[in-house]
Design an enzyme around this catalytic site. Structure first.
Site, PDB file in Angstrom:
ATOM      1  N   LYS A 162     -19.462 -16.965   0.511  1.00 56.68           N
ATOM      2  CA  LYS A 162     -20.911 -16.829   0.702  1.00 56.68           C
ATOM      3  C   LYS A 162     -21.631 -16.120  -0.426  1.00 56.68           C
ATOM      4  O   LYS A 162     -21.160 -15.107  -0.931  1.00 56.68           O
ATOM      5  CB  LYS A 162     -21.160 -16.015   1.969  1.00 56.68           C
ATOM      6  CG  LYS A 162     -20.806 -16.718   3.243  1.00 56.68           C
ATOM      7  CD  LYS A 162     -21.238 -15.801   4.338  1.00 56.68           C
ATOM      8  CE  LYS A 162     -20.901 -16.270   5.718  1.00 56.68           C
ATOM      9  NZ  LYS A 162     -21.008 -15.120   6.627  1.00 56.68           N
ATOM     10  N   GLY A 192     -13.435  -4.089   0.840  1.00 59.04           N
ATOM     11  CA  GLY A 192     -14.826  -3.641   0.967  1.00 59.04           C
ATOM     12  C   GLY A 192     -15.190  -2.585  -0.071  1.00 59.04           C
ATOM     13  O   GLY A 192     -16.280  -2.600  -0.643  1.00 59.04           O
ATOM     14  N   GLY A 196      -9.408  -8.327  -2.298  1.00 58.93           N
ATOM     15  CA  GLY A 196      -9.558  -9.460  -1.390  1.00 58.93           C
ATOM     16  C   GLY A 196      -8.696 -10.661  -1.756  1.00 58.93           C
ATOM     17  O   GLY A 196      -7.537 -10.519  -2.137  1.00 58.93           O
ATOM     18  N   ARG A 198       0.826  -1.218   0.000  1.00 57.20           N
ATOM     19  CA  ARG A 198       0.000   0.000   0.000  1.00 57.20           C
ATOM     20  C   ARG A 198       0.853   1.257   0.000  1.00 57.20           C
ATOM     21  O   ARG A 198       0.437   2.280  -0.555  1.00 57.20           O
ATOM     22  CB  ARG A 198      -0.944  -0.007   1.209  1.00 57.20           C
ATOM     23  CG  ARG A 198      -2.080  -0.992   0.983  1.00 57.20           C
ATOM     24  CD  ARG A 198      -3.096  -0.916   2.069  1.00 57.20           C
ATOM     25  NE  ARG A 198      -4.305  -1.594   1.646  1.00 57.20           N
ATOM     26  CZ  ARG A 198      -5.212  -2.093   2.478  1.00 57.20           C
ATOM     27  NH1 ARG A 198      -5.029  -1.993   3.774  1.00 57.20           N
ATOM     28  NH2 ARG A 198      -6.280  -2.681   2.013  1.00 57.20           N
TER      29      ARG A 198
END
Ligand code: AMP
Length: 403
Positions: free
Chosen positions: A210, A383, A360, A36
């Site tokens: 999920k 996110g 992710g 980052r």
């Protein structure tokens, strides 16, 4: 309308406040992964090479107590930045008050300052979480320190905090520009524009644990995509919705009706695994076998099977735009990583396509494979990228000035 970007601005002699995302993994003052910090370098270099003064703001972790403050200072990050740039970087152990103001007053063109973790403002004051709850007086204070504001922190763009949204609003109110940095500009170009107006065929690949985490992504991308390839744990709720046996695989019973509806809405665009690598338990060493789209009662699907890999590859061959979010199986276990790695490889092999990896775990897989240089864009947000793929407005982007 397009957003204002740093290259639209003359930074010479200007105090440029930059919200970077230096939220790196850190333990006992040692940085685990400096990606980052590296990702923020183009914006910082632009400022200092063009005679501006760079004042950097970032959060790091979550601050709930004074002990957290000891662990989560940005001091080691400032030191790493200095090494990466091979020039001095001044660290100011506060982000408000006299010491900050004098340090800024003393800056020369080309200087860099890193202020202390913005979330230190989340404790020890009457407001409570001043940074995370966007206390407007904090945004106004930070805005008062500079002439130009640049938001380069895509990873927090889905949050409305004082150091990204409050400061931008206050800058605009004061008639000063709030622009996107290079990293933010790239995220907008790929996750925003390329996905909103894709070149066809447009293939979406979704995986991960999920269905419930990805419903809004599927809903947003069904009308835009030509094919939606689904693997990973979420595939089994879809297979169950089609009446298949899924054994002990991951399953969300309360999402079966929704999965049926999505299959209907997608009108044949959703492609599910035709075979699976199943195991008796969730363990790398569990006994395993390739089965079809019905999983035996005593087994669980932990990866897509070889026929599915071939099917996905065939569809990907002619794609002009691909967006991928989520692994095709429990890829942290080497015996169940093949599907994810093969999908990653076929993305890397596409020559005339725009390929986007949406944050992710798929980002981790891309790195593991060493294919990052062959991918058009790998998002730095988790996110934030998911919300962008859901077609939602991100407050950290909305607040940037228009051109
Ligand atoms: P997500 O954060 O939703 O992208 O999910 C990533 C996680 O899903 C990873 O930790 C994977 O190990 C896990 N995962 C993917 N496929 C499966 C599967 N078939 N069964 C269990 N876990 C899975």
């Amino acid at each position: 309308m397009a957003k204002l970007t740093i290259s639209d601005l003359d930074v010479k002699d200007k105090k440029v406040l930059v919200r970077v995302d230096f939220n790196v993994p850190i333990k006992d003052g040692v940085i685990g992964d400096d990606n980052r910090i590296v990702a923020a370098l183009p914006t910082i270099k632009y400022i200092i090479e063009n005679g501006g003064k760079a004042i950097l703001l970032s959060h790091l972790g979550r601050i709930k107590s004074d002990d957290d403050k000891k662990e989560l200072s940005l001091k080691p990050v400032a030191a790493r930045l200095s090494e990466l740039l091979d020039r001095p970087v001044t660290f100011v152990p506060e982000n408000e008050g006299k010491s900050v103001e004098s340090a800024i007053d003393e800056m020369h063109d080309g200087d860099i300052i890193v202020l202390e973790n913005t979330r230190f403002q989340d404790i020890d004051n009457d407001f409570g979480k001043r940074e995370s709850k966007n206390d407007p007086t904090l945004g106004e204070y930070w805005a008062s320190l500079g002439d130009i504001y640049v938001n380069d922190a895509f990873g927090t763009a889905h949050r409305s905090h004082a150091s990204n949204v409050g400061i931008a609003e206050a800058m605009k109110k004061a008639g000063k520009p709030a622009a996107a940095g290079y990293l933010m500009e790239k995220e907008i170009k790929f996750l925003g524009d390329a996905v909103a107006n894709p070149e066809h065929p447009f293939v979406t690949i979704l995986g991960g644990a999920k269905v419930s985490d990805k419903i809004d992504v599927i809903n947003n991308l069904i009308p835009k995509s030509d094919h939606i390839l689904i693997g990973g744990g979420m595939a089994y709720t879809f297979l169950a919705a089609q009446g298949h046996d899924i054994g002990k695989s991951l399953f969300e019973p309360d999402k079966v009706e929704l999965a049926k509806q999505l299959l209907k809405d997608a009108d044949g665009k959703i492609v599910l695994p035709v075979d699976n690598l199943a195991a008796t338990e969730f363990s790398n060493d569990a006994s395993r076998e390739v089965v079809g789209d019905d999983i035996p009662d005593n087994m669980m699907g932990l990866d897509i099977g070889p026929k599915t890999v071939e099917k996905f590859k065939e569809i990907l061959k002619s794609a002009k735009t691909v967006v991928w979010n989520g692994p095709m199986g429990a890829f942290e276990m080497p015996n169940f990583a093949k599907g994810t790695l093969e999908v990653g490889k076929s993305l890397a092999d596409l020559e005339n396509a725009t390929t986007i990896i949406g944050g992710g775990d798929s980002t981790a897989a891309a790195k593991q494979l060493g294919i990052a240089p062959k991918i058009s864009h790998i998002s730095t947000g988790g996110g934030a990228s998911l919300q962008y793929l859901e077609g939602k407005d991100l407050p950290g982007i909305v607040c940037i000035s228009e051109k």
